[in-house]
Design a protein around this motif. Structure first.
Motif, PDB file in Angstrom:
ATOM      1  N   TRP A  17       4.806  -1.665  15.047  1.00 26.83           N
ATOM      2  CA  TRP A  17       4.523  -0.811  13.893  1.00 26.83           C
ATOM      3  C   TRP A  17       5.335  -1.216  12.679  1.00 26.83           C
ATOM      4  CZ3 TRP A  17       0.594   1.969  12.649  1.00 26.83           C
ATOM      5  CH2 TRP A  17      -0.256   2.390  13.660  1.00 26.83           C
ATOM      6  N   ASN A  18       6.555  -1.671  12.886  1.00 28.07           N
ATOM      7  CA  ASN A  18       7.372  -2.146  11.774  1.00 28.07           C
ATOM      8  C   ASN A  18       6.695  -3.340  11.103  1.00 28.07           C
ATOM      9  OD1 ASN A  18       9.548  -2.422  10.044  1.00 28.07           O
ATOM     10  ND2 ASN A  18      10.618  -3.787  11.454  1.00 28.07           N
ATOM     11  N   GLY A  19       6.183  -4.254  11.874  1.00 25.05           N
ATOM     12  CA  GLY A  19       5.486  -5.417  11.329  1.00 25.05           C
ATOM     13  C   GLY A  19       4.221  -5.036  10.595  1.00 25.05           C
ATOM     14  N   ARG A  20       3.466  -4.106  11.153  1.00 20.92           N
ATOM     15  CA  ARG A  20       2.225  -3.667  10.508  1.00 20.92           C
ATOM     16  C   ARG A  20       2.501  -3.003   9.165  1.00 20.92           C
ATOM     17  NH1 ARG A  20      -0.604  -0.991  15.838  1.00 20.92           N
ATOM     18  NH2 ARG A  20      -1.176  -2.956  16.824  1.00 20.92           N
ATOM     19  N   LEU A  21       3.505  -2.135   9.134  1.00 21.33           N
ATOM     20  CA  LEU A  21       3.837  -1.446   7.886  1.00 21.33           C
ATOM     21  C   LEU A  21       4.402  -2.409   6.850  1.00 21.33           C
ATOM     22  CD1 LEU A  21       5.331   1.845   9.355  1.00 21.33           C
ATOM     23  CD2 LEU A  21       3.119   1.528   8.249  1.00 21.33           C
ATOM     24  N   ALA A  22       5.168  -3.406   7.293  1.00 24.46           N
ATOM     25  CA  ALA A  22       5.690  -4.408   6.360  1.00 24.46           C
ATOM     26  C   ALA A  22       4.552  -5.217   5.754  1.00 24.46           C
ATOM     27  CB  ALA A  22       6.674  -5.321   7.085  1.00 24.46           C
ATOM     28  N   MET A  23       3.568  -5.589   6.564  1.00 21.60           N
ATOM     29  CA  MET A  23       2.414  -6.338   6.038  1.00 21.60           C
ATOM     30  C   MET A  23       1.627  -5.491   5.042  1.00 21.60           C
ATOM     31  SD  MET A  23       0.967  -8.543   9.259  1.00 21.60           S
ATOM     32  CE  MET A  23       1.203  -7.337  10.542  1.00 21.60           C
ATOM     33  N   MET A  24       1.460  -4.196   5.346  1.00 13.47           N
ATOM     34  CA  MET A  24       0.748  -3.312   4.414  1.00 13.47           C
ATOM     35  C   MET A  24       1.502  -3.191   3.098  1.00 13.47           C
ATOM     36  SD  MET A  24      -0.711  -0.230   6.804  1.00 13.47           S
ATOM     37  CE  MET A  24      -0.800   0.834   5.403  1.00 13.47           C
ATOM     38  N   GLY A  25       2.809  -3.058   3.157  1.00 13.58           N
ATOM     39  CA  GLY A  25       3.619  -2.958   1.952  1.00 13.58           C
ATOM     40  C   GLY A  25       3.529  -4.210   1.108  1.00 13.58           C
ATOM     41  N   PHE A  26       3.528  -5.366   1.759  1.00 11.55           N
ATOM     42  CA  PHE A  26       3.421  -6.631   1.039  1.00 11.55           C
ATOM     43  C   PHE A  26       2.074  -6.736   0.330  1.00 11.55           C
ATOM     44  CE2 PHE A  26       2.523 -11.223   0.867  1.00 11.55           C
ATOM     45  CZ  PHE A  26       3.628 -11.630   0.128  1.00 11.55           C
ATOM     46  N   VAL A  27       1.005  -6.396   1.014  1.00  8.25           N
ATOM     47  CA  VAL A  27      -0.335  -6.477   0.420  1.00  8.25           C
ATOM     48  C   VAL A  27      -0.484  -5.458  -0.719  1.00  8.25           C
ATOM     49  CG1 VAL A  27      -2.790  -6.072   0.893  1.00  8.25           C
ATOM     50  CG2 VAL A  27      -1.424  -7.449   2.458  1.00  8.25           C
ATOM     51  N   ILE A  28       0.028  -4.256  -0.528  1.00  8.11           N
ATOM     52  CA  ILE A  28      -0.037  -3.249  -1.585  1.00  8.11           C
ATOM     53  C   ILE A  28       0.773  -3.700  -2.792  1.00  8.11           C
ATOM     54  CG2 ILE A  28       0.688  -0.899  -2.197  1.00  8.11           C
ATOM     55  CD1 ILE A  28      -0.107  -0.133   0.714  1.00  8.11           C
ATOM     56  N   GLY A  29       1.938  -4.289  -2.574  1.00  3.06           N
ATOM     57  CA  GLY A  29       2.747  -4.794  -3.672  1.00  3.06           C
ATOM     58  C   GLY A  29       2.050  -5.897  -4.443  1.00  3.06           C
ATOM     59  N   LEU A  30       1.425  -6.814  -3.732  1.00  5.89           N
ATOM     60  CA  LEU A  30       0.685  -7.881  -4.408  1.00  5.89           C
ATOM     61  C   LEU A  30      -0.512  -7.338  -5.172  1.00  5.89           C
ATOM     62  CD1 LEU A  30       0.636 -10.831  -1.851  1.00  5.89           C
ATOM     63  CD2 LEU A  30       1.815 -10.717  -4.042  1.00  5.89           C
ATOM     64  N   GLY A  31      -1.226  -6.397  -4.590  1.00  8.05           N
ATOM     65  CA  GLY A  31      -2.368  -5.802  -5.263  1.00  8.05           C
ATOM     66  C   GLY A  31      -1.953  -5.075  -6.531  1.00  8.05           C
ATOM     67  N   THR A  32      -0.855  -4.344  -6.465  1.00  8.24           N
ATOM     68  CA  THR A  32      -0.351  -3.642  -7.643  1.00  8.24           C
ATOM     69  C   THR A  32       0.078  -4.635  -8.719  1.00  8.24           C
ATOM     70  OG1 THR A  32       0.414  -1.860  -6.218  1.00  8.24           O
ATOM     71  CG2 THR A  32       1.325  -1.929  -8.433  1.00  8.24           C
ATOM     72  N   GLU A  33       0.683  -5.724  -8.295  1.00 10.13           N
ATOM     73  CA  GLU A  33       1.090  -6.757  -9.247  1.00 10.13           C
ATOM     74  C   GLU A  33      -0.125  -7.369  -9.937  1.00 10.13           C
ATOM     75  OE1 GLU A  33       3.644 -10.923  -9.249  1.00 10.13           O
ATOM     76  OE2 GLU A  33       3.963  -9.458  -7.650  1.00 10.13           O
ATOM     77  N   LEU A  34      -1.178  -7.608  -9.196  1.00 11.88           N
ATOM     78  CA  LEU A  34      -2.389  -8.172  -9.792  1.00 11.88           C
ATOM     79  C   LEU A  34      -3.056  -7.193 -10.752  1.00 11.88           C
ATOM     80  CD1 LEU A  34      -3.946  -9.975  -6.706  1.00 11.88           C
ATOM     81  CD2 LEU A  34      -2.956 -11.046  -8.732  1.00 11.88           C
TER      82      LEU A  34
END
Length: 47
Positions: A17-34
């Motif tokens: 679950w830690n890995g899944r949430l970290a991947m979601m955070g990374f994708v959300i951060g990149l999407g927000t940056e874009l």
């Protein structure tokens, strides 16, 4: 049916679950940056 193995600490369940949430955070951060055109650090007021 009760399970006697712990679900906290450094166990496979927690790490999965830690890995899944970290991947979601990374994708959300990149999407927000874009969408905003600002880096994640600039959005947080760090840069």
């Amino acid at each position: 049916m009760t399970e006697s193995t712990p679900r906290f600490g450094f166990v496979a369940f927690a790490e999965t679950w830690n890995g899944r949430l970290a991947m979601m955070g990374f994708v959300i951060g990149l999407g927000t940056e874009l969408l905003t055109g600002q880096s994640i650090a600039a959005q947080l007021g760090l840069g």
